[in-house]
Design an enzyme around this catalytic site. Structure first.
Site, PDB file in Angstrom:
ATOM      1  N   CYS A  38       0.820  -1.215   0.000  1.00  0.00           N
ATOM      2  CA  CYS A  38       0.000   0.000   0.000  1.00  0.00           C
ATOM      3  C   CYS A  38       0.856   1.269   0.000  1.00  0.00           C
ATOM      4  O   CYS A  38       2.045   1.223   0.285  1.00  0.00           O
ATOM      5  CB  CYS A  38      -0.846   0.063   1.276  1.00  0.00           C
ATOM      6  SG  CYS A  38      -2.015  -1.273   1.473  1.00  0.00           S
ATOM      7  N   CYS A  42      -2.896   4.954   2.777  1.00  0.00           N
ATOM      8  CA  CYS A  42      -4.000   3.996   2.663  1.00  0.00           C
ATOM      9  C   CYS A  42      -4.801   3.915   3.972  1.00  0.00           C
ATOM     10  O   CYS A  42      -4.235   3.850   5.050  1.00  0.00           O
ATOM     11  CB  CYS A  42      -3.498   2.614   2.282  1.00  0.00           C
ATOM     12  SG  CYS A  42      -4.857   1.502   1.861  1.00  0.00           S
ATOM     13  N   CYS A  69      -2.678  -2.985  -3.428  1.00  0.00           N
ATOM     14  CA  CYS A  69      -3.959  -2.802  -2.726  1.00  0.00           C
ATOM     15  C   CYS A  69      -4.995  -2.238  -3.699  1.00  0.00           C
ATOM     16  O   CYS A  69      -4.691  -1.343  -4.480  1.00  0.00           O
ATOM     17  CB  CYS A  69      -3.729  -1.827  -1.569  1.00  0.00           C
ATOM     18  SG  CYS A  69      -5.218  -1.230  -0.782  1.00  0.00           S
ATOM     19  N   CYS A  72      -5.995   1.743  -2.356  1.00  0.00           N
ATOM     20  CA  CYS A  72      -5.144   2.931  -2.582  1.00  0.00           C
ATOM     21  C   CYS A  72      -4.382   2.892  -3.899  1.00  0.00           C
ATOM     22  O   CYS A  72      -3.704   3.848  -4.252  1.00  0.00           O
ATOM     23  CB  CYS A  72      -4.181   3.132  -1.415  1.00  0.00           C
ATOM     24  SG  CYS A  72      -2.863   1.896  -1.317  1.00  0.00           S
TER      25      CYS A  72
END
Length: 197
Positions: A38, A42, A69, A72
């Site tokens: 991430c 995030c 992810c 994000c």
């Protein structure tokens, strides 16, 4: 410019748990238990510190076997979080800027980008401060100002050329946007230009 190499583990961990967007692009964090990496900003659940690794870029996180992810979108180049609604706004602006001289209806605009007219109106106003209609008027008046100063067309010709359906709607829109009538705007500009010479 700071980068991953001169940020301490503690600083990166603090940025991660506080979802600090100022560190986006400087490093990425990955969570062993989920197999996901991430951006620092995030908003996902805070992982346990012992399960977290830090990477200087998305490529290294990929190589280490982590997936990006979906929230994000650390795999996208932009530091900003991916926002599909921003694309709708950009598309609408582009359509208006290209077709300002034609009659444009909200229903048509909405169907071009695949959302309801009500949703489009609300979304556009939330993001830009204008409704699509206000934005269209702004573009038309801006083009009219340009034509008033660079061509020999009269106000009536200009009003229809930039897409107004009547002279009175052009006049009212122009005055609302500039505080002047088209002829006052023209006179003011040429007077200011003469004073500069």
């Amino acid at each position: 410019m700071r980068n991953h190499n001169n940020l301490s583990q503690n600083i990166m961990w603090e940025a991660t748990i506080s979802c600090n967007s100022a560190y986006d692009g400087l490093f990425f964090y990955a969570v062993k238990t989920t197999g996901i990496f991430c951006r620092p900003s995030c908003k996902s659940r805070v992982p346990n510190r012992e399960n977290v690794s830090f990477f200087s870029n998305a490529t290294n996180a990929h190589k280490a076997g982590y997936r990006p992810c979906k929230r994000c979108r650390p795999d996208l180049k932009s530091i900003k979080t991916f926002d599909p609604l921003e694309k709708v706004i950009e598309d609408i602006k582009q359509i208006i800027e290209e077709k300002y001289g034609q009659k444009i209806l909200l229903d048509e605009l909405a169907s071009m980008v695949g959302v309801s007219p009500y949703h489009l109106n609300r979304l556009f106003k939330n993001r830009t401060g204008n409704t699509p209609r206000m934005y269209l008027e702004q573009i038309r008046v801006s083009k009219a100002k340009e034509l008033l100063l660079t061509t020999n067309l009269n106000s009536t010709e200009i009003s229809f050329k930039v897409g107004f359906q009547s002279m009175s709607s052009f006049y009212h829109a122009f005055k609302r946007r500039t505080g002047l009538s088209p002829s006052q705007f023209q006179a003011q500009y040429f007077k200011d230009s003469a004073n500069e010479d």
